[in-house]
Design a protein around this motif. Structure first.
Motif, PDB file in Angstrom:
ATOM      1  N   PRO A   1      -3.753   5.386 -10.426  1.00  0.00           N
ATOM      2  CA  PRO A   1      -4.507   5.904  -9.279  1.00  0.00           C
ATOM      3  C   PRO A   1      -5.414   7.065  -9.698  1.00  0.00           C
ATOM      4  CG  PRO A   1      -2.204   5.592  -8.693  1.00  0.00           C
ATOM      5  CD  PRO A   1      -2.295   5.407 -10.173  1.00  0.00           C
TER       6      PRO A   1
ATOM      7  N   VAL B   1      -5.638   1.045  -4.097  1.00  0.00           N
ATOM      8  CA  VAL B   1      -4.378   1.544  -4.658  1.00  0.00           C
ATOM      9  C   VAL B   1      -3.211   0.728  -4.107  1.00  0.00           C
ATOM     10  CG1 VAL B   1      -2.824   3.521  -4.864  1.00  0.00           C
ATOM     11  CG2 VAL B   1      -5.297   3.870  -4.948  1.00  0.00           C
ATOM     12  N   ARG B   2      -2.309   0.339  -4.993  1.00  0.00           N
ATOM     13  CA  ARG B   2      -1.113  -0.399  -4.628  1.00  0.00           C
ATOM     14  C   ARG B   2       0.091   0.193  -5.357  1.00  0.00           C
ATOM     15  NH1 ARG B   2      -4.407  -1.876  -1.694  1.00  0.00           N
ATOM     16  NH2 ARG B   2      -4.954  -3.981  -0.976  1.00  0.00           N
TER      17      ARG B   2
ATOM     18  N   GLY C   1      -4.284   6.887  -2.061  1.00  0.00           N
ATOM     19  CA  GLY C   1      -4.345   5.588  -1.392  1.00  0.00           C
ATOM     20  C   GLY C   1      -5.064   5.636  -0.057  1.00  0.00           C
TER      21      GLY C   1
ATOM     22  N   GLU D   1      -4.327   1.090  -9.482  1.00  0.00           N
ATOM     23  CA  GLU D   1      -5.513   0.622  -8.775  1.00  0.00           C
ATOM     24  C   GLU D   1      -5.930  -0.712  -9.378  1.00  0.00           C
ATOM     25  OE1 GLU D   1      -8.847   3.130  -8.141  1.00  0.00           O
ATOM     26  OE2 GLU D   1      -7.661   4.935  -7.762  1.00  0.00           O
TER      27      GLU D   1
ATOM     28  N   ARG E   1       0.858  -1.179   0.000  1.00  0.00           N
ATOM     29  CA  ARG E   1       0.000   0.000   0.000  1.00  0.00           C
ATOM     30  C   ARG E   1       0.898   1.234   0.000  1.00  0.00           C
ATOM     31  NH1 ARG E   1      -5.281  -1.289   1.298  1.00  0.00           N
ATOM     32  NH2 ARG E   1      -5.580  -3.342   2.249  1.00  0.00           N
TER      33      ARG E   1
END
Length: 361
Positions: A72, A44-45, A38, A62, A3
């Motif tokens: 994102p 979101v990553r 995030g 995302e 994350r």
């Protein structure tokens, strides 16, 4: 795979070091922006890419249903891509596999993403206000393209000052009421022109308010306001990363339309931003008349998608490809764009009259 808020200080320093120059220095690719998104969008990553034990890239994305991937805050941002070391190489298919994605779709891919280039289906200009030579040079360039434009705009500015009070400009306001006023003006513009009102979405409002208070050595949310006397008449909220400012949400009070407050604001934004060390303002992809007035040059952004062979990817293609092709056909043809714009505005006008009539009953 982490994350955004799980990135450590060394990761953030490394990310910023990759952004020192080039297309990935864009504010929408900054770690501060990704972290802000995030906190509001838990899907979101960030994929952290390593080579021989050293970090060589960061890929923010995302992940939606069936492995559908986007940058994102899709639909809001004007720069997409992977932030990487200059000599980094990667396999896009392997990247998607590692991220658990069947598709990654982009519409503002920045230049310099060589492994992604074969997946581009369209490249379009994103106009820029070039302030690298200072405000005087920028102003001279605008005047060289239209001798009457600046004269007429300054005449309107003098009239506005006489009628409503001296003009003042603030760059870097931290007043959340100023931001909310700009969002309200923008919502009214969306309704007036038949567009979807982004600020009806709670997380988008929260995102802007969060970014307003974000301050690091390199990144900040940047709010500017133009006033006549004590009255705010136009403003803009964008993002700054180093010497680059990303245009995002310009808006003005429609009651002052005859003075061209939006154009006056942009001219004064260029002057004050240049004095504060900004060398370029990216106005973003899209056909807008005011952008042509101030355009110095263009960045190029691309759209396309990377697809892994899977049933999920086939479903995404069937759903989105016809719509994408139709949208791009309209945007590419000025006649079709004008016709579509008229239809949206007429529909918005009818909707306003119907709502007004219902409220008076």
């Amino acid at each position: 795979m982490v994350r955004p808020d799980e990135l450590g200080a060394s990761d953030l320093d490394r990310w910023r070091s990759f952004q020192c120059s080039g297309p990935t220095a864009h504010p929408f690719l900054a770690p501060e922006f990704v972290q802000a998104v995030g906190r509001l969008r838990r899907q979101v990553r960030v994929a952290v890419m390593e080579d021989d034990g050293g970090t060589v890239g960061f890929f923010p994305f995302e992940r939606g249903r069936l492995g559908y991937g986007t940058p994102p805050a899709p639909g809001l941002t004007d720069a997409h891509g992977l932030v990487h070391a200059p000599d980094a190489e990667w396999d896009p298919q392997e990247l998607l596999r590692a991220c658990g994605l069947s598709v990654w779709e982009f519409d503002h891919l920045v230049d310099g993403q060589k492994p992604f280039e074969r997946f581009q289906v369209l490249r379009v200009p994103s106009p820029v206000m070039d302030l690298s030579g200072g405000y005087a040079a920028f102003r001279a360039d605008v005047r060289s393209r239209s001798k009457s434009f600046l004269s007429e705009l300054e005449r309107k500015g003098r009239a506005l000052g006489r009628d409503h009070g001296a003009l003042t400009f603030t760059l870097g306001s931290a007043d959340v009421d100023d931001l909310r006023r700009i969002m309200a003006w923008k919502s009214e513009q969306y309704r007036r022109t038949g567009r979807s009102d982004r600020f009806r979405v709670p997380w988008i409002r929260e995102l802007l308010e969060s970014l307003l208070t974000t301050r690091t050595d390199t990144f900040t949310g940047t709010l500017s306001v133009l006033r006549a006397g004590d009255t705010p008449i136009a403003g803009h909220f964008g993002l700054r990363n180093g010497a680059a400012l990303a245009g995002w949400f310009p808006a003005f009070d429609a009651g002052f339309r005859r003075y061209s407050p939006g154009l006056l604001h942009h001219l004064m934004l260029a002057e004050h931003a240049a004095a504060d060390g900004v060398v370029e303002i990216d106005m973003g992809r899209g056909a807008k008349g005011y952008k042509d007035c101030f355009r110095s040059r263009d960045l190029v952004v691309a759209e396309g998608r990377i697809v892994r062979r899977s049933p999920a990817a086939a479903v995404h293609w069937a759903r989105r490809e016809p719509v994408r092709r139709l949208r791009n056909r309209v945007l590419a043809d000025p006649r079709l764009y004008r016709a579509a714009d008229r239809v949206l505005k007429q529909a918005a006008s009818v909707h306003t009259r119907v709502v007004g009539a219902a409220q008076t009953r």
